[in-house]
Design an enzyme around this catalytic site. Sequence first.
Site, PDB file in Angstrom:
ATOM      1  N   CYS A   2       0.283  14.683  -8.436  1.00 61.82           N
ATOM      2  CA  CYS A   2       0.871  14.722  -9.775  1.00 61.82           C
ATOM      3  C   CYS A   2       1.912  15.837  -9.771  1.00 61.82           C
ATOM      4  O   CYS A   2       2.082  16.543  -8.793  1.00 61.82           O
ATOM      5  CB  CYS A   2      -0.193  15.047 -10.818  1.00 61.82           C
ATOM      6  SG  CYS A   2      -1.602  13.957 -10.751  1.00 61.82           S
ATOM      7  N   ARG A  28       6.571  12.382  -8.190  1.00 65.79           N
ATOM      8  CA  ARG A  28       5.208  12.776  -7.805  1.00 65.79           C
ATOM      9  C   ARG A  28       4.147  12.011  -8.592  1.00 65.79           C
ATOM     10  O   ARG A  28       2.954  12.109  -8.308  1.00 65.79           O
ATOM     11  CB  ARG A  28       5.004  14.277  -8.002  1.00 65.79           C
ATOM     12  CG  ARG A  28       5.904  15.179  -7.194  1.00 65.79           C
ATOM     13  CD  ARG A  28       5.586  16.629  -7.465  1.00 65.79           C
ATOM     14  NE  ARG A  28       4.231  16.936  -7.078  1.00 65.79           N
ATOM     15  CZ  ARG A  28       3.867  17.288  -5.840  1.00 65.79           C
ATOM     16  NH1 ARG A  28       4.785  17.365  -4.896  1.00 65.79           N
ATOM     17  NH2 ARG A  28       2.615  17.533  -5.537  1.00 65.79           N
ATOM     18  N   TRP A  75      -0.292  10.957 -11.536  1.00 62.58           N
ATOM     19  CA  TRP A  75      -0.528   9.863 -10.605  1.00 62.58           C
ATOM     20  C   TRP A  75      -2.044   9.719 -10.549  1.00 62.58           C
ATOM     21  O   TRP A  75      -2.713  10.472  -9.858  1.00 62.58           O
ATOM     22  CB  TRP A  75       0.045  10.186  -9.229  1.00 62.58           C
ATOM     23  CG  TRP A  75      -0.053   9.048  -8.267  1.00 62.58           C
ATOM     24  CD1 TRP A  75      -1.030   8.825  -7.342  1.00 62.58           C
ATOM     25  CD2 TRP A  75       0.865   7.954  -8.130  1.00 62.58           C
ATOM     26  NE1 TRP A  75      -0.782   7.670  -6.646  1.00 62.58           N
ATOM     27  CE2 TRP A  75       0.367   7.119  -7.107  1.00 62.58           C
ATOM     28  CE3 TRP A  75       2.026   7.613  -8.768  1.00 62.58           C
ATOM     29  CZ2 TRP A  75       1.023   5.960  -6.707  1.00 62.58           C
ATOM     30  CZ3 TRP A  75       2.683   6.459  -8.361  1.00 62.58           C
ATOM     31  CH2 TRP A  75       2.178   5.647  -7.350  1.00 62.58           C
ATOM     32  N   ASN A 101      -3.086  19.420 -10.608  1.00 61.86           N
ATOM     33  CA  ASN A 101      -2.728  18.476  -9.540  1.00 61.86           C
ATOM     34  C   ASN A 101      -3.713  18.721  -8.401  1.00 61.86           C
ATOM     35  O   ASN A 101      -3.781  19.835  -7.876  1.00 61.86           O
ATOM     36  CB  ASN A 101      -1.291  18.709  -9.056  1.00 61.86           C
ATOM     37  CG  ASN A 101      -1.001  17.880  -7.808  1.00 61.86           C
ATOM     38  OD1 ASN A 101      -1.561  16.798  -7.639  1.00 61.86           O
ATOM     39  ND2 ASN A 101      -0.173  18.399  -6.921  1.00 61.86           N
ATOM     40  N   GLY A 102      -4.503  17.719  -8.069  1.00 65.18           N
ATOM     41  CA  GLY A 102      -5.476  17.891  -6.980  1.00 65.18           C
ATOM     42  C   GLY A 102      -6.714  17.043  -7.261  1.00 65.18           C
ATOM     43  O   GLY A 102      -6.700  16.170  -8.132  1.00 65.18           O
ATOM     44  N   GLU A 479       2.467  -2.560  13.797  1.00 61.89           N
ATOM     45  CA  GLU A 479       3.029  -1.653  12.787  1.00 61.89           C
ATOM     46  C   GLU A 479       4.279  -0.958  13.324  1.00 61.89           C
ATOM     47  O   GLU A 479       5.276  -0.815  12.616  1.00 61.89           O
ATOM     48  CB  GLU A 479       1.964  -0.644  12.356  1.00 61.89           C
ATOM     49  CG  GLU A 479       2.418   0.352  11.321  1.00 61.89           C
ATOM     50  CD  GLU A 479       2.979  -0.286  10.043  1.00 61.89           C
ATOM     51  OE1 GLU A 479       2.790  -1.501   9.834  1.00 61.89           O
ATOM     52  OE2 GLU A 479       3.659   0.419   9.289  1.00 61.89           O
ATOM     53  N   LYS A 483       7.996  -1.292  11.533  1.00 56.16           N
ATOM     54  CA  LYS A 483       8.804  -0.128  11.143  1.00 56.16           C
ATOM     55  C   LYS A 483      10.199  -0.221  11.743  1.00 56.16           C
ATOM     56  O   LYS A 483      11.207  -0.035  11.071  1.00 56.16           O
ATOM     57  CB  LYS A 483       8.108   1.156  11.612  1.00 56.16           C
ATOM     58  CG  LYS A 483       6.860   1.495  10.851  1.00 56.16           C
ATOM     59  CD  LYS A 483       7.134   2.110   9.509  1.00 56.16           C
ATOM     60  CE  LYS A 483       6.819   1.368   8.270  1.00 56.16           C
ATOM     61  NZ  LYS A 483       5.947   0.294   8.107  1.00 56.16           N
ATOM     62  N   GLU A 486      12.236  -3.082  10.123  1.00 59.42           N
ATOM     63  CA  GLU A 486      12.605  -3.021   8.695  1.00 59.42           C
ATOM     64  C   GLU A 486      13.567  -1.879   8.380  1.00 59.42           C
ATOM     65  O   GLU A 486      14.345  -1.988   7.435  1.00 59.42           O
ATOM     66  CB  GLU A 486      11.371  -2.963   7.805  1.00 59.42           C
ATOM     67  CG  GLU A 486      10.555  -1.700   7.858  1.00 59.42           C
ATOM     68  CD  GLU A 486       9.430  -1.708   6.817  1.00 59.42           C
ATOM     69  OE1 GLU A 486       9.654  -2.157   5.695  1.00 59.42           O
ATOM     70  OE2 GLU A 486       8.323  -1.263   7.149  1.00 59.42           O
ATOM     71  N   HIS A 502       1.655 -15.199  29.476  1.00 60.37           N
ATOM     72  CA  HIS A 502       1.595 -16.538  28.856  1.00 60.37           C
ATOM     73  C   HIS A 502       2.900 -16.887  28.151  1.00 60.37           C
ATOM     74  O   HIS A 502       2.924 -17.768  27.295  1.00 60.37           O
ATOM     75  CB  HIS A 502       0.415 -16.572  27.867  1.00 60.37           C
ATOM     76  CG  HIS A 502      -0.889 -16.295  28.526  1.00 60.37           C
ATOM     77  ND1 HIS A 502      -1.525 -17.176  29.355  1.00 60.37           N
ATOM     78  CD2 HIS A 502      -1.657 -15.167  28.534  1.00 60.37           C
ATOM     79  CE1 HIS A 502      -2.646 -16.643  29.818  1.00 60.37           C
ATOM     80  NE2 HIS A 502      -2.746 -15.426  29.328  1.00 60.37           N
ATOM     81  N   LYS A 602      10.291  -2.048  -2.423  1.00 61.39           N
ATOM     82  CA  LYS A 602       9.060  -1.301  -2.147  1.00 61.39           C
ATOM     83  C   LYS A 602       7.833  -2.140  -2.492  1.00 61.39           C
ATOM     84  O   LYS A 602       6.831  -2.109  -1.816  1.00 61.39           O
ATOM     85  CB  LYS A 602       9.026  -0.006  -2.972  1.00 61.39           C
ATOM     86  CG  LYS A 602       7.810   0.878  -2.698  1.00 61.39           C
ATOM     87  CD  LYS A 602       7.735   1.280  -1.249  1.00 61.39           C
ATOM     88  CE  LYS A 602       6.459   2.002  -0.898  1.00 61.39           C
ATOM     89  NZ  LYS A 602       6.329   2.189   0.564  1.00 61.39           N
TER      90      LYS A 602
HETATM   91  C1  AGP Z   1       5.881  -1.928   4.940  1.00 61.27           C
HETATM   92  O1  AGP Z   1       6.649  -0.884   5.504  1.00 61.27           O
HETATM   93  C2  AGP Z   1       6.685  -2.760   3.971  1.00 61.27           C
HETATM   94  N1  AGP Z   1       7.188  -1.935   2.950  1.00 61.27           N
HETATM   95  C3  AGP Z   1       5.916  -3.992   3.492  1.00 61.27           C
HETATM   96  O2  AGP Z   1       5.551  -4.738   4.626  1.00 61.27           O
HETATM   97  C4  AGP Z   1       4.636  -3.710   2.678  1.00 61.27           C
HETATM   98  O3  AGP Z   1       3.646  -3.167   3.520  1.00 61.27           O
HETATM   99  C5  AGP Z   1       4.123  -5.046   2.111  1.00 61.27           C
HETATM  100  O4  AGP Z   1       5.107  -5.565   1.254  1.00 61.27           O
HETATM  101  C6  AGP Z   1       2.795  -4.906   1.384  1.00 61.27           C
HETATM  102  O5  AGP Z   1       2.949  -4.034   0.289  1.00 61.27           O
HETATM  103  P1  AGP Z   1       1.621  -3.553  -0.475  1.00 61.27           P
HETATM  104  O6  AGP Z   1       0.807  -2.756   0.486  1.00 61.27           O
HETATM  105  O7  AGP Z   1       2.140  -2.751  -1.635  1.00 61.27           O
HETATM  106  O8  AGP Z   1       0.877  -4.784  -0.916  1.00 61.27           O
END
Ligand code: AGP
Length: 607
Positions: A2, A28, A75, A101-102, A479, A483, A486, A502, A602
């Site tokens: 927060c 935050r 938050w 905050n904590g 993962e 990264k 994207e 394969h 996001k």
């Molecule tokens: C991950 O870096 C991306 N921003 C995206 O794949 C994200 O993980 C996915 O859209 C799921 O989002 P969520 O965890 O908010 O459901």
Amino acid sequence: MCGIFGCILKNGNAAPIIHSALKKLEYRGYDSVGTATVYKNKLFIKKDKGKIDEVHALHNLDDLPGRIGIGHTRWATHGAPYQVNTHPHTDCKEQIAVVHNGIIENFAELKMELEERGHVFRSKTDTEVIAHLIEEKLTGGLTLAEAAREALRQVVGSYAIAVVSVTEPDKIVCARKESPLVVGVAENALYFASDIPAFLPLTNRSVVIQDEEIIILNDGEYEIRKIPDWELVKREPEVIDWTSEMAEKQGYPHFMLKEIHEQPSCLRSTLRLQDQFLELMTTFIDRAGEVFLVACGTSHNACIAASYMFSKLALSATHPVIASEFVEQHGKSVNIDSTLLAVSQSGETADTLAALECARQRAATVLGLTNVVGSTLTRVARVYVCQQSGPEIGVAATKTFTSQLSVLSQLALRLAKRRGKISHVEIEDLEEKLKQMPDIIERIIQTKEEKLRQIAKKYKDKRCFFFLGRGISYAVALEGRLKLMEIAYVPAIAYPAGESKHGPISLIEPGFPVIFICPKDDTHKTVIGNIMEMKARGASIIALVEEGDEEIKSLADDYIEIATGLPEVLSPIPFVVPLQLFAYYMAVERKCDPDMPRNLAKSVTVK
Ligand code: AGP
């Protein structure tokens, strides 16, 4: 995470300054906001759920009298974002106001003891116990600072707090432990804040408060004391040479890098989750006929890692399913004996919510793991756990991924304990190693970031990468690939390392970069064979290895050493961090914006 802020002005009104400062702390936390000022020995409070602009439009946060005040933008972690749970919180007599905050780990027992002594609570938050504890100490004749100190000595957990009281109307008392707190010193005012951006437009002279220190802000002067022994601390202000924009990122060039660096403190927060919710989740998983782990993107990669954790620790089969495929694949078979654990940082991903709705309509039990209290997922899930990572601004998930892994490993461990599938020695070792994760990651970032920047420079023009791992490291490979794709827009392929022969190996030509994730687990020997088959065809080998793994280091063109002695099921947590940094520096080298990658949002709230 927060944001707290407050000020003592020589003259003028504190409320408008608090309002604009909270706006600078909105990154935050932004699910509720409140301000308290002290004027003519009375408390004046305005607070409500909602974003700062919404609450201001409803209540006019500037319209509070007095030159002293405190504010908070929330938050939520304990207690959903309702008006009653919004800070500031007060004592029974509404003479003391606290912002915090904590996380207070022992708030439940403190609250019970206070209620037994007649205190009446208004909120479901952990913070409110601080106001009532101070109230008790004040009636015992202590000063506000001494009362705050005594109250905090009973608290277990993390805090950055500020307290005002009509009993000492010209003071603000602040204190911190593990949560950030800085003081701004100006000609005609003193400020405190969670973060420098809040007061940087007003002064660039800042005093950082250290852990277990209390600071008493008075007219024009401040006094710092150590909470344990009350020793006076002399500390002069330093000049901050950041721009406001830099300050919001705490001096980091991008939110993504800031959030990668925040992972140790986020992981410490995930070790403070409320026991009863984890136990309840474990019960629902334990009783299920079948368990689906449903998510998208990075959260899906966390679920793949979790399926290995549940299998290896609790000998329990779980099914990680990409949310957009769930209805097609399981919509007809899911039933009352099914349990769905939806993992979603935002709690708003449409594909994940659609899968949940389908399961709910077929009487399945739906559970949630999210970072956003008050999100749709928290409303539709029968039980949810908030991972407490704080807002993640960068589009690429980083700190929320490792926090998800930490929570999921705790659930798998609890299930294993409950089913008696694991010895006490193993349990203690895993719990100890989980506690060490924040320090392990801190060391990786401190000692390997520069080398990763160099590796990104070396490979920045490569047009495709393989990410390979076996066992649970396959999730890390996925993962790392996500990264890189994207945020640096580099095509990448991730698959279990045993699959190369394969098909995919046909892509290999001299200099083709292949990244291997090689913890010293049961797969270590076979991964060496996989590395050899790539090397034989001229691939450039980049290996993530445990410290001292000379065998793989000798085969690699480049390598990054991670702490050794990691339990296999926890290895994704530290092993993913170098891949996050690699992707970040590849994006920087390729002139991409790591915080706002093209075509992405996001939170994907459309199907
Ligand atoms: C991950 O870096 C991306 N921003 C995206 O794949 C994200 O993980 C996915 O859209 C799921 O989002 P969520 O965890 O908010 O459901």
